[in-house]
Design a protein around this motif. Structure first.
Motif, short mmCIF file in Angstrom:
data_model
loop_
_atom_site.label_atom_id
_atom_site.label_comp_id
_atom_site.label_asym_id
_atom_site.label_seq_id
_atom_site.Cartn_x
_atom_site.Cartn_y
_atom_site.Cartn_z
N ASP A 189 0.81 -1.22 0.00
CA ASP A 189 0.00 0.00 0.00
C ASP A 189 0.85 1.27 0.00
O ASP A 189 0.32 2.39 0.07
CB ASP A 189 -0.96 0.01 1.19
CG ASP A 189 -0.23 0.07 2.55
OD1 ASP A 189 1.01 0.15 2.56
OD2 ASP A 189 -0.92 0.02 3.59
N GLY A 190 2.18 1.13 -0.08
CA GLY A 190 3.07 2.28 -0.17
C GLY A 190 3.67 2.73 1.14
O GLY A 190 4.59 3.56 1.14
N ARG A 191 3.17 2.24 2.27
CA ARG A 191 3.78 2.61 3.55
C ARG A 191 5.17 2.00 3.68
O ARG A 191 5.45 0.95 3.11
CB ARG A 191 2.90 2.14 4.71
CG ARG A 191 1.58 2.87 4.87
CD ARG A 191 0.77 2.26 6.00
NE ARG A 191 0.51 0.85 5.77
CZ ARG A 191 0.86 -0.14 6.60
NH1 ARG A 191 1.48 0.13 7.73
NH2 ARG A 191 0.57 -1.39 6.30
N LEU A 192 5.99 2.67 4.44
CA LEU A 192 7.36 2.21 4.62
C LEU A 192 7.38 0.95 5.49
O LEU A 192 6.73 0.90 6.54
CB LEU A 192 8.19 3.31 5.28
CG LEU A 192 9.69 3.07 5.43
CD1 LEU A 192 10.35 2.84 4.08
CD2 LEU A 192 10.33 4.28 6.11
N GLN A 193 8.12 -0.03 5.04
CA GLN A 193 8.31 -1.25 5.84
C GLN A 193 9.65 -1.22 6.57
O GLN A 193 9.74 -1.60 7.73
CB GLN A 193 8.25 -2.47 4.92
CG GLN A 193 8.33 -3.80 5.62
CD GLN A 193 8.26 -4.94 4.62
OE1 GLN A 193 9.19 -5.70 4.45
NE2 GLN A 193 7.14 -5.05 3.93
N GLU A 194 10.67 -0.74 5.88
CA GLU A 194 11.99 -0.67 6.52
C GLU A 194 12.89 0.30 5.77
O GLU A 194 13.07 0.18 4.56
CB GLU A 194 12.65 -2.05 6.56
CG GLU A 194 14.04 -2.05 7.17
CD GLU A 194 14.76 -3.36 6.99
OE1 GLU A 194 15.81 -3.38 6.33
OE2 GLU A 194 14.25 -4.38 7.50
N ALA A 195 13.47 1.24 6.50
CA ALA A 195 14.51 2.12 5.98
C ALA A 195 15.82 1.73 6.64
O ALA A 195 16.44 2.51 7.36
CB ALA A 195 14.16 3.57 6.25
N GLY A 196 16.24 0.51 6.40
CA GLY A 196 17.39 -0.02 7.11
C GLY A 196 17.00 -0.47 8.50
O GLY A 196 15.98 -0.04 9.04
N GLY A 197 17.78 -1.36 9.08
CA GLY A 197 17.46 -1.92 10.38
C GLY A 197 18.36 -1.40 11.48
O GLY A 197 19.50 -1.01 11.25
N VAL A 198 17.81 -1.37 12.69
CA VAL A 198 18.56 -1.00 13.89
C VAL A 198 18.68 -2.25 14.75
O VAL A 198 17.71 -3.00 14.92
CB VAL A 198 17.84 0.11 14.68
CG1 VAL A 198 18.58 0.43 15.98
CG2 VAL A 198 17.68 1.36 13.82
N VAL A 199 19.87 -2.49 15.29
CA VAL A 199 20.10 -3.62 16.19
C VAL A 199 20.45 -3.08 17.57
O VAL A 199 21.34 -2.23 17.70
CB VAL A 199 21.22 -4.53 15.67
CG1 VAL A 199 21.50 -5.65 16.67
CG2 VAL A 199 20.85 -5.12 14.31
#
Length: 697
Positions: A189-199
């Motif tokens: 639907d166009g929403r962001l799923q991941e802009a890189g991951g944080v650990v």
């Protein structure tokens, strides 16, 4: 009672707008001033994600435009769920990457007819596994079959968007020490799923930006990331082999991509999130989302495996439960704020070239750069170009008013530079209040009062001279407030030594990356002027040249032409195109044909201040320059050695004729001009000043 800093900002903005508007009316007229006002306050819409999806038609055989000599190998592991695989392959077929590529689909013992149907898709290399081994085993086997220089892992429940792969791979060319690049993952639907991951320190992961707008300023720029989801990543094939592939201790799946990112960084390379590579991902489309059962159950188990393996590295991560923010994600580097009136447009003016190259230099020196235009407007491709460099750009609607934005972000900055006196007058009090720890830097761009004074003296305008004196008072007040002030030439530094004794003033001049030199003298003809016409000295210069100099040049060199290039052409300049030999082109994005084809660049400025980018740019390309004393002021240029100088119309025309007829002189000036730019106006020439003023502890 003192006025609060926020209220002072709005008062200063109103007064500054009134002053600049009145000055613009005097020098530009009503029409040009109105156009300038509209450009200043235009609210351009931020970019939005419009996803491409293939039509859900019944399966029929089709082909991918793959190569027998691929540069990139796209590995797609599949286990059933053929409709997802079909949509993924159709996307690759409909919008093939520009780079030569191959597609390796590893069928991990699918329980349906996936394998049979894959045989009907031409251009795909299919590798069938006899038994189901899981994601890691399938990816490693596919990688072993790859022939490309880059390995690209792509989930089958993705729809890669046009340009995605070229954007991923371009990152390796534009950035240094890159080992792994991941795409921007968005929901269907166009929403962001991941802009890189944080650990986090306990090994838990966070999908940065989940559910947000992909255009949100926090997520829309190239950035180092703790990990990149294996749904869409790229890395050199030799690096993947050297690291031993995905670690089988995480089999069948989960945490293998996080582990790979940590291994890449342990090898001394960077792991980057690339927002220009957009991939729609139907998360859980093949593995589900239940953490208690099925394939996803391995995610919780593998967190402990990962935490044990990387215990030393995890000690440097954010504590568990910390909310990731840009300030925290870039906590390991000095964060520098740059504020200018507008987003820089380096194909339109030299000040923008200088600012963008300053951003490059700061990043090269290890800083994280944040840019805020005073008008808070996104500027389309210009904003996106900064984001592609790794600049954190803020604009409306995600940046509220500047006072509110600085309240939220001020404490993170090591240094803050504000360009132009009318912007600094508004912002300096806010920075002192909300970022008291930051080194406050004033970038004059050029000394405005000096330029205004010279224009007033040339015109004999007493009112304009009084306005220049008022500008002088404002600029000197800001110089007194700043921890350091930048000017662009030794001439301006010497002037301030008299006007503001005791102030810390440093030269930070034009900054250029030298291109390859243009061709030699043979075959060149015509003259070139480059300069935007929102800058009044350029309007005066071109009119004077065409009216007073060019007739003399044509008398000596019949048939020679004059090419005038620059945006925002006013009627007075457009009308000059009616004169024989004069060509008014307006804005031209690519100057190379003229830089390579003209015999000389002319800089006929009768007044101004600062260092002239039009002179630097021509010299950087190996095109000799004929200029006035005002045009070459403060640029370390010697008449007859680096440049030819003409103080009046007759001398200017004679210099052009001399250069046109002397090939040896032309060659010497071309060589010496490039040498001058390298010595005085390159990034290396400014490096020590940048380290001392922006980054010193």
């Amino acid at each position: 009672m003192p006025i609060p800093a926020d209220a002072r900002f709005w008062l200063a903005r109103a007064l500054g707008l009134w002053r600049r508007g009145w000055a613009s009316l005097r020098t530009r007229g009503l029409r040009a001033s109105w156009a300038r006002l509209r450009a200043q306050f235009a609210r351009r819409p931020a970019p939005t994600t419009v996803l491409w999806r293939p039509e859900p038609t019944p399966f029929a055989p089709f082909a991918l435009a793959t190569s027998g000599q691929p540069r990139a190998s796209v590995v797609i592991p599949v286990h059933g769920a053929f409709p997802h695989t079909l949509a993924c392959l159709r996307a690759l077929a409909a919008h093939p990457p520009a780079v030569p590529f191959e597609v390796i689909v590893v069928d991990d013992a699918s329980p349906d007819d996936t394998l049979a149907r894959l045989g009907q898709v031409a251009g795909v290399r299919v590798h069938a596994r006899a038994t189901n081994g899981g994601f890691i085993a399938a990816c490693n086997e596919g990688a072993a079959l790859a022939r490309g220089d880059w390995l690209v892992f792509l989930n089958n429940d993705t729809v890669p968007q046009p340009g995605w792969l070229d954007a991923l791979l371009r990152t390796f060319d534009t950035q240094t020490d890159v080992g792994l690049v991941g795409a921007q993952l968005v929901y269907p639907d166009g929403r962001l799923q991941e802009a890189g991951g944080v650990v986090f320190a306990d090994g838990a992961g966070w999908n940065y930006g989940r559910g947000e707008d992909p255009a949100d300023c926090r997520y829309a720029y190239l950035r180092d990331a703790d990990y990149l989801s294996g749904a869409a990543i790229a890395l050199p094939r030799t690096l993947f082999e050297r690291l031993g592939g995905f670690d089988m201790r995480y089999a069948p799946a989960y945490y293998e991509d996080t582990d790979l990112a940590f291994a890449v960084r342990a090898a001394g390379l960077r792991t980057l999130f690339q927002p220009a590579a957009v991939v729609a991902h139907d998360e859980g489309g093949t593995a589900g989302t239940d953490l208690a059962s099925g394939p996803k159950a391995a995610q919780a188990r593998n967190q402990a495996v990962f935490a044990a393996k990387w215990a030393d590295a995890l000690a440097r991560q954010l504590p568990a439960g910390t909310l990731p923010t840009p300030a925290r994600l870039h906590r390991d580097r000095p964060q520098v704020l740059l504020i200018d009136a507008l987003t820089p447009q380096p194909d339109r003016d030299s000040g923008s070239v200088r600012l963008v190259n300053l951003m490059r230099l700061l990043r090269d020196e290890g800083a994280h750069v944040v840019f805020l235009p005073a008008n808070r407007s996104a500027d389309g491709a210009y904003t996106q170009a900064l984001q592609a460099l790794g600049i954190e750009c803020w604009h409306a609607p995600w940046a509220p008013g500047i006072p509110a934005w600085l309240r939220a972000h001020g404490p993170r900055f090591h240094a803050a530079m504000v360009s132009r006196h009318y912007v600094a007058s508004e912002v300096f009090p806010l920075l002192r209040r909300h970022a008291p720890q930051a080194r406050l830097l004033f970038d004059t761009v050029d000394l405005h009062f000096l330029r205004e004074r010279r224009a007033a003296e040339l015109a004999g305008d007493a009112a304009a001279l009084r306005a220049a004196d008022a500008t002088r008072a404002r600029e000197l007040a800001l110089i007194g407030m700043a921890d350091a002030t930048f000017v662009v030439s030794d001439v301006e530094r010497a002037l301030l030594a008299r006007e503001a004794p005791g102030a810390r003033v440093r030269v930070l001049s034009n900054l250029h990356v030298l291109p390859a030199p243009g061709p030699g003298r043979a075959g060149r003809r015509d003259l070139l002027f480059v300069g935007g016409f929102r800058h009044p000295p350029n309007v005066d210069a071109v009119r004077w040249f065409v009216e007073a100099v060019f007739p003399r040049v044509r008398a000596a060199l019949p048939g020679i032409g004059f090419h005038c290039i620059g945006g925002d052409v006013p009627p007075a300049i457009a009308a000059l195109a009616g004169i024989d030999g004069v060509h008014v082109h307006g804005h031209v994005p690519d100057l190379r044909p003229w830089l390579d084809g003209c015999v000389a660049a002319v800089a006929p400025l009768r007044y101004g201040a600062g260092v002239k980018g039009k002179v630097n740019e021509a010299m950087a390309h190996g095109l000799p320059v004929v200029g006035t004393p005002a045009a070459v002021e403060g640029m370390h240029l010697v008449d007859g050695h680096d440049v030819l100088v003409g103080a009046d119309a007759e001398a200017f025309a004679a210099a052009i004729a001399r250069l046109h007829g002397d090939a040896d002189l032309w060659t010497r000036l071309a060589r010496h001009g490039r040498d001058n730019v390298a010595r005085h106006f390159s990034l290396d020439a400014a490096r020590d000043v940048v380290r001392e003023t922006f980054l010193a502890r």
